[in-house]
Design a protein around this motif. Structure first.
Motif, short mmCIF file in Angstrom:
data_model
loop_
_atom_site.label_atom_id
_atom_site.label_comp_id
_atom_site.label_asym_id
_atom_site.label_seq_id
_atom_site.Cartn_x
_atom_site.Cartn_y
_atom_site.Cartn_z
N ALA A 1 0.82 -1.21 0.00
CA ALA A 1 0.00 0.00 0.00
C ALA A 1 0.86 1.26 0.00
N LYS A 2 2.07 1.16 0.50
CA LYS A 2 2.97 2.32 0.54
C LYS A 2 3.49 2.71 -0.84
N THR A 3 3.44 1.78 -1.79
CA THR A 3 4.06 2.04 -3.09
C THR A 3 3.14 1.86 -4.29
N THR A 4 1.97 1.30 -4.12
CA THR A 4 1.14 0.99 -5.30
C THR A 4 0.75 2.23 -6.11
N HIS A 5 0.68 3.40 -5.49
CA HIS A 5 0.35 4.61 -6.23
C HIS A 5 1.45 4.98 -7.23
N LEU A 6 2.63 4.40 -7.08
CA LEU A 6 3.75 4.66 -7.98
C LEU A 6 3.82 3.65 -9.13
N LEU A 7 3.00 2.61 -9.06
CA LEU A 7 3.10 1.50 -10.00
C LEU A 7 2.12 1.64 -11.17
#
Length: 99
Positions: free
Chosen positions: A76-82
């Motif tokens: 959840a900490k990184t999915t917005h970057l994917l």
């Protein structure tokens, strides 16, 4: 030893943010997990492809990190970057050598 492999593609311009997030937020939490033995983040700046490999003492430790919610919280900490959904796979480590 077991490994979890997560592959994805990062949106253009977000690779540095992903690397920083893994270093500053994901790795400190990983070190707190029982059976965690280390991790690698592999990146391809040309394509935006990333591969995160985490190593676990045993299969039970790897599974516990999933059922506890740890993996979901870290993703959840990184999915917005994917740019693509993360693909998770697990493997038994058949050969491992450190020098």
């Amino acid at each position: 030893m077991h490994a979890r492999v997560i592959t994805a593609n990062v949106y253009p311009g977000n690779l540095d943010a992903l690397v920083g997030g893994v270093q500053d937020s994901v790795m400190p939490e990983a070190r707190k997990q029982q059976g965690f033995k280390g991790a690698f983040l592999l990146t391809d700046a040309k394509t935006g492809r990333v591969i995160y490999v985490s190593l676990w003492e045993g299969e039970d430790d790897l599974k516990a990190s999933e059922t506890s919610g740890y993996v979901r919280e870290q993703l959840a900490k990184t999915t917005h970057l994917l740019a693509t959904p993360p693909l998770l796979s697990t493997f038994e480590v058949s050969v491992h050598e450190q020098v």
